[in-house]
Structures are given as C-alpha cells and as structure tokens.
Write an enzyme that holds these catalytic residues in place. Structure first.
Site, PDB file in Angstrom:
ATOM      1  N   ASN B 128      56.035 -63.829  60.912  1.00 19.84           N
ATOM      2  CA  ASN B 128      54.788 -63.071  61.070  1.00 19.84           C
ATOM      3  C   ASN B 128      53.640 -64.043  61.293  1.00 19.84           C
ATOM      4  O   ASN B 128      53.117 -64.623  60.346  1.00 19.84           O
ATOM      5  CB  ASN B 128      54.564 -62.218  59.815  1.00 19.84           C
ATOM      6  CG  ASN B 128      53.264 -61.431  59.894  1.00 19.84           C
ATOM      7  OD1 ASN B 128      52.586 -61.433  60.917  1.00 19.84           O
ATOM      8  ND2 ASN B 128      52.917 -60.770  58.806  1.00 19.84           N
ATOM      9  N   CYS B 131      49.377 -61.546  60.890  1.00 16.38           N
ATOM     10  CA  CYS B 131      48.732 -60.726  59.865  1.00 16.38           C
ATOM     11  C   CYS B 131      47.214 -60.836  60.007  1.00 16.38           C
ATOM     12  O   CYS B 131      46.669 -61.931  59.897  1.00 16.38           O
ATOM     13  CB  CYS B 131      49.146 -61.146  58.456  1.00 16.38           C
ATOM     14  SG  CYS B 131      48.275 -60.187  57.204  1.00 16.38           S
TER      15      CYS B 131
END
Lengths: 222, 304
Positions: B128, B131
C-alpha cells in the site's frame, strides 16, 4: 419507532441496531430502548437528514436493519441498589435496562436529565415499571433544576450511564461506585470491521461499536 | 455451467471477488456471519512494522453515494499480526490470504513485507503506497513514479511471493506510476485507493473529520476507478486488480471489461456485511445474462 422482525440477536440492554435508509450510504446506529420476541422499540432524536428521513417513514415501511450490535450492559454487576443515569437521547436504552434489573428483583433508581420539560419522554413508562424516577431539567421547567449530577447522592451500589460524553464524565466523577458507561462515536460499519470508531482505554484500543459501546469505569480514559 | 475462476499471479482464485484491505479486518468479524472461504481471497488490514493507534475520531463522514474515512492505518503491528491474527485466521480461512503492507520508510516496507512473505498463509504481498490518511508515509511513496519504483524494487528483492502494488488515484497520471511499478518488478497493481476528500460541518463551521481530510470511497468513486483501470490496462501488461465503489455483480463485470483480472470490494462490506457472498452468488446469473461463459475472458474486453 416500533419495528417488527427477528430480534433474536439482541441479548442485552444497551445494544444497538444499525439501520439502512434509502438515499444514504452509511447506516444509522440507534440504541435499542426495549425489545421482546418479535418487536423492538427505538427512540431517536432528529439531528440530521438521516433521522429526519426516518421520522418521515410511514407505518408498514420495511427497513434493512443489523441488530444485536455492541456489548450492552452487564446486569450481573448491579449490586442491590444500582443508579441508572440517562441524558437526552441516552435515556432511551435505560428503559430496557431498568426493566431487566427490576425483573431480577433489583430496585432501580433512574435519573433522567433533559434540557427542558418539552423534551421529557418515557416518564410514565419508567414509573409503570416500578422504578424510582428523578427528572432533572437544565432550565428548571420540570422536576429538579440542574444537571443529572445535581440529583445524585452516594446511596448506590453501581452506576449505569448513557448520554453525552461531558455528562458521562461528570457522573463518573460524582460517583465513588464502579459502573458502566455507554459511549457514542461516528461509526462506519457498526460491527467491528472498519476501525472507524476506535477509542483509547487503559487496556488498549477498543472499538465503540464492537467492544463497546459500554465501557467499564476503570478502563475509561477521559 | 459458467467458469468464474481467474488467475492472480499464478494462484487460481475460485472467483475474482476479494474483500479489500481495511474493510474486512483480519477476517473473523465476517467469519461469524458466513463462510469467508467463498471469496477468491481477501486482503487483510493494512499492517505496519509497529502497532498504530491511528488517527483521532471522528474518522468517518458520509458523502453522497459514499463515505470518507480517515482511520490512519490502525493495526497491531506485524509481529502481533503474525503471532495472534494469522493463527486465529487459520481457523476460519483456508485459502492463501493477501497481506496488505504499509510503511513510513523503504526499510519499514521491506521489513514488514519480508516478515509476512515468510508466512505460509500469505499468498500475495499487497504494497500500500497510497494511504491518503497518514503523513510522511503511504501516499508519499505512491504519488511519484520514481519513489513508487524505488520502494517496489526494494520490496521485490526482499520477497518471494507475488508483489501487488496498490496505487493512489490522487495523481495526475496513474498510468505512468503503474508502468514505473511494473518496470521495478511488480507482479500486479491494484487500484484505486480512496480519493482525497473533505466534508465540513456547517453547524460547527469545522471539518467533520478530526484529520481534516479523508479518503472517499463507495459508489461515488466507481466511474473514476473504471477510468483509471482502463488507462492502466493500456499502459501495463501485468494483471490489474480493480477496486473503487463496486457493489454488484454488474459492477464486477464492468470493472473487468475495463481491464481488471480480479476485483476488490471495499466500503460495500461496511454497509452490507453479506455483499461479497451475495455478489458471488449472483455472478453466474449475471454472466449468463451477458453471455459470458469464462469470466477471465472478459478482462479488458471493452478495449477490443
């Protein structure tokens, strides 16, 4: 609002339901005021567009509701003379709590705090249950003038409270007894998946929707 | 009989439905409701090297056809995930799980990813780098092709399992970032993370979210996600996991036609906890309606 349906997932007073409404993405979490085998009662205040929409629903409307959410109050800790304190919309879930406690033979003293006489609800219902009821109004238009803490004394074995956070804190500070306090937070899912309503406690992070909304006095971080 | 199976980096999924990170916890809240082995896999809560409390509340706001969140990567940290969450998950989930990894430095990404890579239950690492709700991490890596490529390459060297890089929509040219990740060794990309957004409480004259801004998700972002998956499909040859506002079997088909090999379902899980199971049940019927025998064949179909 009275709702017919499967109430089997509701096991304790102080739990809540999460209601899906046409035209709104997020569900609306509302505490259960009382329930039986096929009926549940919610009492809510119109505070925004979602609750305004709810109040426009006609009898017979069908709603998609997740029930039995949250931990609820533990009545086994009440001792012989519990004090119940509710403020505003927080009075609603105390009704089922009072009913369950009284059915167990426990005497109940309920203090219900409102801003003004016109906002009072459940008065007759609490009295019909056999609870000792004290009503306070901030403007003195009914009952005792002042806040719920003005009506508190130390003659109680335990405290159960639900209401705005400043009220909860004041009640907690005014009582030497242990107790359980029911909190509110903006929620995403209402069942513990999204971490939207996390709060800090002495025992680490808790989700208001899943590990709460009821917290034990000794774990609360104000 | 229709075939809903898809391949994701050499692992066959029973169907392309994957509950998205941050909306499915570590699985067991949903395991109380249904058998969570029915989706292809799921991506667990974004995990960092150290435990994180996340952002102050309110973390949630409503939007037209969607919601904003600013949770801020609350998670128990990678060690607790390995020692506590994964053993609990093993009791209710028997498929390979997607490990979503976040971080605040390349070293942290590498360390967390390599620890999770060594877990037998983990099938893929989803990095990820997008974010929007933390400062100095997450999207700071995912909004520039060079930094995205650098963290992808560093993690690629440290892990053996397929590496999926999760991309931010909060960029001018998502296709160039996807291409940079492909060049740096990504085995797949997933997109979109949430769209940076904000609400103001007009009664309080103040932002609704304590973190001021948050990420918009839900049906509102679905057309944005379709557009970005389309653009990335034109730019890369690795598989794409499409996500952003999917809430029906028709949405799944549309996202796959835009170029997705598999899809993730995010905020819809929060509104209807049974949504993934229901979409999986509806898929064969919707496939039949649109004369689709083999679901994997429609990936990118709208480009031809």
């Amino acid at each position: 609002m009275l709702l017919n349906g499967d109430t089997g997932a509701i096991t304790r007073p102080g739990q809540f339901v999460n209601i899906r409404l046409d035209g709104f993405f997020l569900r609306r979490p509302i505490s259960v005021s009382d329930w039986d085998d096929g009926l549940l009662c919610i009492i809510y205040k119109v505070v925004g567009r979602g609750t305004a929409y709810m109040s426009s629903l006609l009898p017979g409307a069908r709603l998609d509701i997740l029930t039995g959410l949250g931990n609820g109050f533990d009545v086994s800790k009440s001792g012989s003379s519990p004090l119940l304190v509710g403020g505003g919309a927080g009075v609603a879930p105390m009704y089922a709590l009072a009913r369950v406690l009284l059915s167990r033979g426990t005497a109940v003293h309920m203090i219900a705090g409102f801003n003004t006489a016109g906002e009072i609800y459940l008065k007759d219902e609490f009295e019909a249950l056999g609870a000792e009821l004290t009503i306070t109004t901030a403007d003195g238009s009914f009952g005792r003038k002042g806040f719920v803490t003005d009506a508190m004394d130390c003659r109680h074995s335990y405290v159960y409270a639900c209401g705005p956070e400043p009220m909860l804190k004041a009640v907690c500070n005014a009582s030497a007894a242990d107790g359980q306090y029911s909190f509110e937070e903006r929620m995403g899912c209402g069942f513990g998946a999204c971490m939207g309503c996390t709060c800090k406690t002495k025992y680490g992070s808790k989700r208001i929707c899943r590990d709460g909304p009821v917290l034990e006095k000794e774990e609360i971080v104000w | 009989m229709v075939d809903t199976r898809v391949d994701l980096c050499g692992i066959t999924l029973d169907n392309p439905i994957i509950p998205a990170s941050g909306t499915f916890g570590y699985g067991y809240e949903f395991a109380e409701l249904y058998d969570i082995n029915c989706p292809g896999t799921f991506s667990f809560k974004g995990t960092t090297a150290s435990p994180r409390y996340g952002n102050p509340t309110p973390r949630i706001a409503e939007a037209p056809s969607g919601m904003l969140n600013s949770v801020g990567l609350q998670n128990p940290g990678v060690e607790a995930v390995i020692s506590e969450e994964l053993p609990k998950l093993a009791k209710v989930f028997s498929k390979p799980v997607m490990a979503n990894v976040s971080g605040f430095s390349t070293e942290e990404y590498v360390r967390t990813a390599s620890l999770l890579d060594s877990q037998a239950q983990v099938g893929w690492i989803e990095l990820n780098i997008s974010c929007p709700n933390v400062h100095g991490g997450g999207a700071a890596f995912g909004t520039d092709p060079h930094t995205a490529a650098a963290v992808t390459a560093a993690v690629r060297k440290a892990v053996r399992k397929p590496l999926i890089v999760k991309l931010s929509p909060n960029v001018a040219d998502i296709a160039s970032i996807a291409a940079a990740c492909e060049d740096a060794g990504a085995d797949a990309v997933s997109l979109i993370n949430t769209v940076l957004a904000m609400r103001i409480d007009i009664k309080k004259r103040a932002p609704v979210l304590a973190n001021v801004t948050g990420g918009l998700c839900g049906s509102a972002v679905f057309p944005i996600a379709v557009r970005m998956v389309w653009q990335v499909y034109e730019a890369v040859s690795i598989p794409i996991i499409g996500m952003g506002g999917i809430s029906s079997a028709q949405d799944v088909v549309e996202m796959m036609m835009a170029g997705a090999a598999a899809v993730q379902i995010g905020s819809a899980n929060l509104v209807d906890p049974y949504i993934c199971r229901n979409i999986i049940r509806q898929l064969p019927e919707v496939m039949a309606e649109y004369s689709i025998d083999v679901l994997s064949n429609i990936t990118g179909a709208a480009h031809r």
